[in-house]
Write a protein that holds these residues in place. Sequence first.
Motif, mmCIF file in Angstrom:
data_model
loop_
_atom_site.group_PDB
_atom_site.id
_atom_site.type_symbol
_atom_site.label_atom_id
_atom_site.label_comp_id
_atom_site.label_asym_id
_atom_site.label_seq_id
_atom_site.Cartn_x
_atom_site.Cartn_y
_atom_site.Cartn_z
ATOM 1 N N TRP A 39 0.447 -1.340 0.291
ATOM 2 C CA TRP A 39 -0.538 0.005 -0.194
ATOM 3 C C TRP A 39 0.851 1.282 -0.039
ATOM 4 O O TRP A 39 0.695 2.209 -1.257
ATOM 5 C CB TRP A 39 -1.283 -0.028 1.025
ATOM 6 C CG TRP A 39 -1.962 1.107 1.000
ATOM 7 C CD1 TRP A 39 -1.793 2.308 1.908
ATOM 8 C CD2 TRP A 39 -3.005 1.254 0.367
ATOM 9 N NE1 TRP A 39 -2.608 3.164 1.269
ATOM 10 C CE2 TRP A 39 -3.459 3.088 0.198
ATOM 11 C CE3 TRP A 39 -3.682 0.510 -1.315
ATOM 12 C CZ2 TRP A 39 -4.680 3.788 0.232
ATOM 13 C CZ3 TRP A 39 -4.444 1.412 -1.988
ATOM 14 C CH2 TRP A 39 -4.869 2.200 -1.285
ATOM 15 N N ASP A 74 -2.194 -5.588 -0.790
ATOM 16 C CA ASP A 74 -3.448 -4.681 -0.291
ATOM 17 C C ASP A 74 -4.275 -4.484 -0.493
ATOM 18 O O ASP A 74 -4.359 -5.085 -1.784
ATOM 19 C CB ASP A 74 -2.731 -3.240 0.490
ATOM 20 C CG ASP A 74 -3.225 -2.960 1.584
ATOM 21 O OD1 ASP A 74 -4.194 -1.976 1.680
ATOM 22 O OD2 ASP A 74 -2.302 -2.793 2.791
ATOM 23 N N ASP A 75 -5.094 -2.826 -0.317
ATOM 24 C CA ASP A 75 -5.967 -3.406 -1.170
ATOM 25 C C ASP A 75 -5.910 -3.287 -3.272
ATOM 26 O O ASP A 75 -5.002 -2.441 -3.452
ATOM 27 C CB ASP A 75 -7.446 -1.926 -0.842
ATOM 28 C CG ASP A 75 -8.084 -1.398 -1.082
ATOM 29 O OD1 ASP A 75 -9.171 -2.207 -1.365
ATOM 30 O OD2 ASP A 75 -9.190 0.054 -0.788
ATOM 31 N N TYR A 115 -6.018 -8.517 1.510
ATOM 32 C CA TYR A 115 -6.670 -7.751 2.596
ATOM 33 C C TYR A 115 -8.140 -7.241 2.224
ATOM 34 O O TYR A 115 -7.860 -7.741 0.918
ATOM 35 C CB TYR A 115 -6.161 -5.972 1.995
ATOM 36 C CG TYR A 115 -6.629 -5.317 1.756
ATOM 37 C CD1 TYR A 115 -6.370 -3.621 2.829
ATOM 38 C CD2 TYR A 115 -8.104 -4.716 1.061
ATOM 39 C CE1 TYR A 115 -6.980 -2.430 2.946
ATOM 40 C CE2 TYR A 115 -8.832 -3.541 1.512
ATOM 41 C CZ TYR A 115 -8.393 -3.094 2.591
ATOM 42 O OH TYR A 115 -9.807 -1.066 2.469
ATOM 43 N N CYS A 123 -12.045 0.868 1.397
ATOM 44 C CA CYS A 123 -11.528 1.818 1.080
ATOM 45 C C CYS A 123 -11.164 2.237 -0.244
ATOM 46 O O CYS A 123 -11.706 3.436 -0.717
ATOM 47 C CB CYS A 123 -10.581 2.088 2.208
ATOM 48 S SG CYS A 123 -10.345 2.211 4.006
ATOM 49 N N GLY A 124 -11.062 1.802 -0.936
ATOM 50 C CA GLY A 124 -10.683 1.475 -2.263
ATOM 51 C C GLY A 124 -11.563 1.117 -3.387
ATOM 52 O O GLY A 124 -11.692 1.438 -4.482
ATOM 53 N N LYS A 149 -5.322 -8.522 6.364
ATOM 54 C CA LYS A 149 -5.473 -7.265 7.052
ATOM 55 C C LYS A 149 -7.413 -7.163 6.592
ATOM 56 O O LYS A 149 -7.336 -7.085 5.446
ATOM 57 C CB LYS A 149 -4.607 -6.358 5.977
ATOM 58 C CG LYS A 149 -4.549 -4.995 6.968
ATOM 59 C CD LYS A 149 -3.804 -3.972 6.084
ATOM 60 C CE LYS A 149 -3.671 -2.435 6.283
ATOM 61 N NZ LYS A 149 -3.112 -1.553 5.616
ATOM 62 N N ASP A 151 -9.926 -4.100 7.092
ATOM 63 C CA ASP A 151 -10.031 -3.130 7.216
ATOM 64 C C ASP A 151 -10.945 -2.653 7.840
ATOM 65 O O ASP A 151 -12.543 -3.184 7.312
ATOM 66 C CB ASP A 151 -9.724 -2.188 5.663
ATOM 67 C CG ASP A 151 -9.024 -1.282 5.910
ATOM 68 O OD1 ASP A 151 -8.974 0.040 7.093
ATOM 69 O OD2 ASP A 151 -8.045 -0.766 5.092
ATOM 70 N N CYS A 183 -7.468 -3.932 11.300
ATOM 71 C CA CYS A 183 -6.856 -2.510 11.147
ATOM 72 C C CYS A 183 -8.285 -1.102 11.007
ATOM 73 O O CYS A 183 -8.973 -0.760 9.945
ATOM 74 C CB CYS A 183 -6.876 -2.172 9.649
ATOM 75 S SG CYS A 183 -6.483 -0.902 8.950
ATOM 76 N N TRP A 185 -8.017 1.828 12.599
ATOM 77 C CA TRP A 185 -7.512 2.871 13.110
ATOM 78 C C TRP A 185 -7.397 3.158 14.478
ATOM 79 O O TRP A 185 -6.770 4.620 14.981
ATOM 80 C CB TRP A 185 -7.749 3.930 12.373
ATOM 81 C CG TRP A 185 -7.897 3.220 10.343
ATOM 82 C CD1 TRP A 185 -7.416 2.693 9.937
ATOM 83 C CD2 TRP A 185 -9.487 3.924 10.543
ATOM 84 N NE1 TRP A 185 -8.181 2.485 9.061
ATOM 85 C CE2 TRP A 185 -8.882 2.902 8.863
ATOM 86 C CE3 TRP A 185 -10.704 4.153 11.038
ATOM 87 C CZ2 TRP A 185 -10.030 2.283 7.341
ATOM 88 C CZ3 TRP A 185 -11.522 4.074 9.576
ATOM 89 C CH2 TRP A 185 -11.515 2.699 8.568
ATOM 90 N N ARG A 202 -3.915 -2.011 13.984
ATOM 91 C CA ARG A 202 -3.550 -0.952 14.275
ATOM 92 C C ARG A 202 -4.229 0.403 15.029
ATOM 93 O O ARG A 202 -5.297 -0.142 16.508
ATOM 94 C CB ARG A 202 -4.544 0.394 12.862
ATOM 95 C CG ARG A 202 -3.330 -0.402 11.605
ATOM 96 C CD ARG A 202 -2.777 0.009 11.497
ATOM 97 N NE ARG A 202 -3.059 1.316 11.239
ATOM 98 C CZ ARG A 202 -3.209 1.818 9.729
ATOM 99 N NH1 ARG A 202 -3.158 1.529 8.927
ATOM 100 N NH2 ARG A 202 -3.707 3.281 9.791
ATOM 101 N N ASP A 206 -4.067 6.328 9.203
ATOM 102 C CA ASP A 206 -2.746 5.767 8.344
ATOM 103 C C ASP A 206 -1.274 6.777 8.554
ATOM 104 O O ASP A 206 -1.373 8.144 8.836
ATOM 105 C CB ASP A 206 -2.897 6.172 7.060
ATOM 106 C CG ASP A 206 -4.138 5.303 6.335
ATOM 107 O OD1 ASP A 206 -4.923 4.465 7.269
ATOM 108 O OD2 ASP A 206 -4.383 5.439 5.462
ATOM 109 N N MET A 249 2.253 0.572 9.311
ATOM 110 C CA MET A 249 3.605 0.251 8.049
ATOM 111 C C MET A 249 4.377 0.956 7.861
ATOM 112 O O MET A 249 4.660 2.128 8.130
ATOM 113 C CB MET A 249 3.065 -0.389 6.715
ATOM 114 C CG MET A 249 2.010 -1.784 7.303
ATOM 115 S SD MET A 249 1.198 -1.545 5.350
ATOM 116 C CE MET A 249 0.257 -0.214 5.171
#
Length: 403
Positions: A39, A74-75, A115, A123-124, A149, A151, A183, A185, A202, A206, A249
């Motif tokens: 990511w 990742d995403d 992910y 998120c994407g 992972k 999210d 994750c 946040w 997390r 980010d 990360m």
Amino acid sequence: MRITNRILFLAATILVSLCAKAQKFENIGMTPQMGWNSWNKFASNINEKLIRETADVMVEKGLVDAGYVYLNIDDCWHGERDSLGFIREDSVKFPSGMKNLVDYIHGKGLKAGIYSDAGCKTCGGLPGSLGHEYQDAITYARWGIDYLKYDWCNTTDINPKGEYKLMSDALRFAGRPVFFSICEWGDNKPWLWAKEIGHSWRTTGDIWCCFDCVKDHGTWKSLGVMQILDLQDGLREYAGPGHWNDPDMLQVGNGMPVNEDRAHFTMWCMLAAPLILGNDLTSMKQETLEIITNKDVIAIDQDALGIQGFKHSSYTGLEFWFKPLTNGDWAFCILNRSTENREYIIDWNKFNLTDNFSGKSTEFDKICYKVQNLWSREICGNTNKERRVSIPAHDVLLYRLIR
Ligand code: GLA
């Protein structure tokens, strides 16, 4: 399998798992996880060529030997769900298919990570796992995935503990041991409830690639290395073998000067943080490679006690950090947060301390430690005498105090 059989199979799996009191996989992540993730450098711009080349380089450049074992996608790897709701990879980015790519990763002696997101979309903006948790866990197991992972985008009106537990149970049911990386946040204080559900969580939003800044994206903000460091205050008692605080990360090698990269890497090791590289390994500078493969520094992070370090005190822009290690050793770090080079005289007796969390004491008045500088790699005397040191701006001094 015929469609009716598939539906029956899914119904049975869900029923069994609802009745079973599943816990996360044990004996995974007994030291903070180490690896690479796509990511920070590549965002949505990923494909199987990049992942294969990264796997090759992780072996060739000694990263696997240094302990970086997870290669995490990742995403934005996702295609669409099939007619039964099973997720597929993006066949343009990953034409050989995820199973073949994971086989390639495993063939290199690495483990494979992927992910997803607890909401309806990642998120994407790609398909999330909401309502498909068991299907996704089964798909990952079929592909041979070792790390997930998970999210927290697009999760309006769902309960974080419940959703993360649901996916943890689904992974457990699918049967393939998986490191479960939460994750969300730090929004819902996962350190209070995630120990039995995942292997790390997390603690913040980010990370941004800067030493000391906040990046405003309009509707959200990402944080520099120092901002994230400050947010770890008060969390160390929640971390330990198998359940780690994750301050996000690494940005080492993504554009900060070498002193800031060194300070960033050092502080993540003092925090017993996951060491998930986020740079382009195929084109990195030698100075980056030297930071991320310094085995003495990595040993501070990976120490078997698994005790997160702490800030003892600060003085004119300098911070003094300690981390208890096995065999009565300590890691000692001076972080220079200021923009000026600093001289300092270390009087060890000023640092006689007892860490209430671990019960360990430095006892500099009774014990003479050998002092090893982990970046210059010199043995420089012992703790019987004062030491004059200089610490450049935005840099660190890192010692192992050896009993
Ligand atoms: C969130 C996570 C990041 C990254 C992106 C992908 O922002 O916190 O680490 O996974 O989503 O979209």
